[in-house]
Design an enzyme around this catalytic site. Structure first.
Site, short mmCIF file in Angstrom:
data_model
loop_
_atom_site.label_atom_id
_atom_site.label_comp_id
_atom_site.label_asym_id
_atom_site.label_seq_id
_atom_site.Cartn_x
_atom_site.Cartn_y
_atom_site.Cartn_z
N GLY A 1 3.69 -12.84 49.93
CA GLY A 1 2.61 -13.77 49.58
C GLY A 1 2.35 -14.85 50.62
N GLU B 1 22.88 15.50 41.73
CA GLU B 1 22.48 14.33 40.93
C GLU B 1 23.44 14.15 39.75
OE1 GLU B 1 20.47 12.27 42.13
OE2 GLU B 1 19.73 13.59 43.70
#
Ligand code: ATP
Length: 490
Positions: free
Chosen positions: A109, A332
């Site tokens: 930002g 996994e």
């Protein structure tokens, strides 16, 4: 249209004269030269000039449109008082503030803060990027710097404002440490010109100019730039914490219809490490998912799916070979089962749907933002990273290249541990460590975890097998199922 007719008529006359035997070559050469001159002039006119493209483009952004960043906003507002109360500060003989440097990771930002600062102080706003000043030709960068300051003053006068904010993004590109670039003369001239312009700014100028610059790499900046009287203020713009992420999510969903099941606080918890730009993209992606499915409200499932997408990339329709799919499922499952054993409750879900660069993924359960980690937590993280490859080796007979990224992360963590004084070497100074000693200490940590994981995977072999079968059938399995399997099978 008239121009085209005249050109066509001219060419027709030329062709006729040429056909009738008149020597038209001098005219043709003259026309070509004229054309070249016009083309060069046109090109130069449109050469990107810093600031040209965004004159006055603050898009009405205010500090309220920026989520989180409370400290940065306060520091900035305080600094801007100098511009707002210029007469008072002048009476007290305070040197005007000339530059504010915003530093921090990408997408947090910084540009928004500069725009909000311009609106807050009623200043004209001009923006440029450091790379626009970098030219092969000596003197061009410096000329552009002069031009930018002149443009800012002109713009402020035209808009009837007493001040102008010049925002320079990526300032490290034009203001890196002097004498370090190959074409250093040009770089140095550009930076010198910026310093000259800043030194020349005066309280009595009819337009007060403030330079705001942003950088992700403040360490590269030339020290002369940070000297008092130039960029006097350095404002840190960090990644948002949980409350900041929630605010940013609220800001970016204010114009979007949310279903009643949406819990933005939960999404904020799951997005540790996301920048404002990531969160904006997440909200946008969730809306796209709802749109693709023809719904007119964004659901929690859309937002969760968007988190994965922003984190890992687009779901791929890639056809994965059967054997490879089985390998990914085992890999996994290895990560998930060992993660649950070492840190119960830490798995949110496991999937073997390829996304971005990943062939599968274990999504961690959200936890409160953490800035510190203990030795045992770091060791557990390394163990979980190694578990995928270990599961492949033990259950399928050999590992594969699929674990390269896991190893890299594991070595990174081990390195952090050594440098933080958490290895048998004790407290160390990085510069005094030889690369061999550092590497040996890192390897020792990883090797110890590898032994532990070997034993764990052996003992959980059945659970890993069962989870991988389930993954092959269902593609995505929730953390609760992983936990249930662990208890049933182990
Ligand atoms: P870079 O260093 O890459 O130039 P930056 O820090 O200047 O990035 P911005 O350009 O200000 O980041 O932010 C990019 C986009 O991300 C903004 O347009 C906005 O949509 C969103 N964004 C970033 N930070 C915030 C924030 N704190 N609040 C709301 N939106 C934000």
């Amino acid at each position: 249209m008239v121009k085209e007719i005249l050109i066509a008529a001219g060419l027709g006359v030329l062709a006729y004269l040429g056909w009738s035997g008149v020597d038209i070559w001098p005219v043709v050469i003259l026309l070509v030269l004229l054309g070249a001159v016009v083309a060069v002039g046109w090109h130069q006119h449109w050469l990107p000039r810093p600031g040209r493209k965004v004159e006055g483009a603050t898009q009405g952004i205010t500090f309220d449109d920026i989520g989180g960043q409370a400290t940065a906003k306060n520091e900035l507002k305080e600094a801007l008082e100098f511009l707002l109360k210029a007469d008072q500060t002048e009476r007290l003989g305070i040197r005007p503030l000339k530059g504010i440097l915003l530093t921090g990771p990408p997408g947090t930002g910084k540009t928004l803060l500069a725009k909000a600062a311009a609106n807050y102080t009623g200043s004209a706003f001009l923006s440029a990027s450091g790379s626009e000043f970098v030219e092969m030709y000596a003197g061009v960068g410096a000329q552009r710097v002069r031009q930018l300051f002149a443009d800012a003053r002109r713009l402020a006068r035209r808009e009837g404002r007493g001040s102008a904010i010049i925002f320079i993004d990526e300032i490290e590109v034009m203001a890196g440490k002097r004498g370090q670039h190959q074409s250093h003369l040009e770089y140095d001239q550009t930076l010198n010109q910026l310093l000259v312009e800043m030194d020349g700014m005066n309280v009595h100028d009819d337009v007060r100019v403030l330079v705001m610059a942003a950088s992700n790499r403040a360490d590269l900046l030339d020290q002369a730039l940070l000297r008092p009287g130039r960029f006097d203020r350095v404002v840190r713009v960090d990644l948002p914490d949980w409350a900041g992420r929630l605010q940013i999510l609220q800001l970016h969903t204010r114009n979007k219809p949310l279903a009643s099941d949406v819990d933005l606080a939960a999404i904020a918890r799951e997005t540790f490490g996301f920048s404002g730009a990531h969160l904006e993209s997440l909200c946008n992606e969730a809306a796209i998912l709802a749109f693709r499915e023809g719904r007119n409200q964004i659901t929690m499932a859309d937002l969760k799916s968007a988190v994965d997408k922003v984190m890992l990339g687009e779901k791929l329709d890639r056809q994965v070979h059967k054997e490879e799919r089985e390998r990914v499922a085992v890999h996994e499952s290895g990560h998930a089962v060992i993660a649950e054993h070492l840190q119960p409750g830490s798995v949110a879900s496991v999937t073997i749907i390829p996304r971005g660069m990943a062939l599968g993924f274990v999504r961690p359960a959200p936890e409160p933002d953490r800035w510190l980690r203990t030795v045992s937590e770091l060791r557990a993280e390394i163990a979980v990273l190694l578990a995928g490859s270990t599961a492949e080796r033990i259950l399928l007979g050999q590992p594969s290249t699929g674990a390269a990224n896991d190893f890299e992360k594991a070595f990174d963590i081990a390195r952090q541990m050594v440098l933080a004084g958490l290895s048998p070497l004790g407290v160390v100074q990085e510069e005094a460590l030889s690369p061999e000693t550092l590497y040996q200490a890192v390897r020792d940590i990883v090797a110890a975890e590898r032994e532990r994981v070997d034993r764990l995977v052996e003992s959980y072999r059945a659970a890993i097998q069962a989870l991988s079968q389930r993954l092959l059938a269902e593609e995505t399995v929730s953390g609760d199922v992983v936990r249930a399997l662990l208890h049933q099978v182990a």
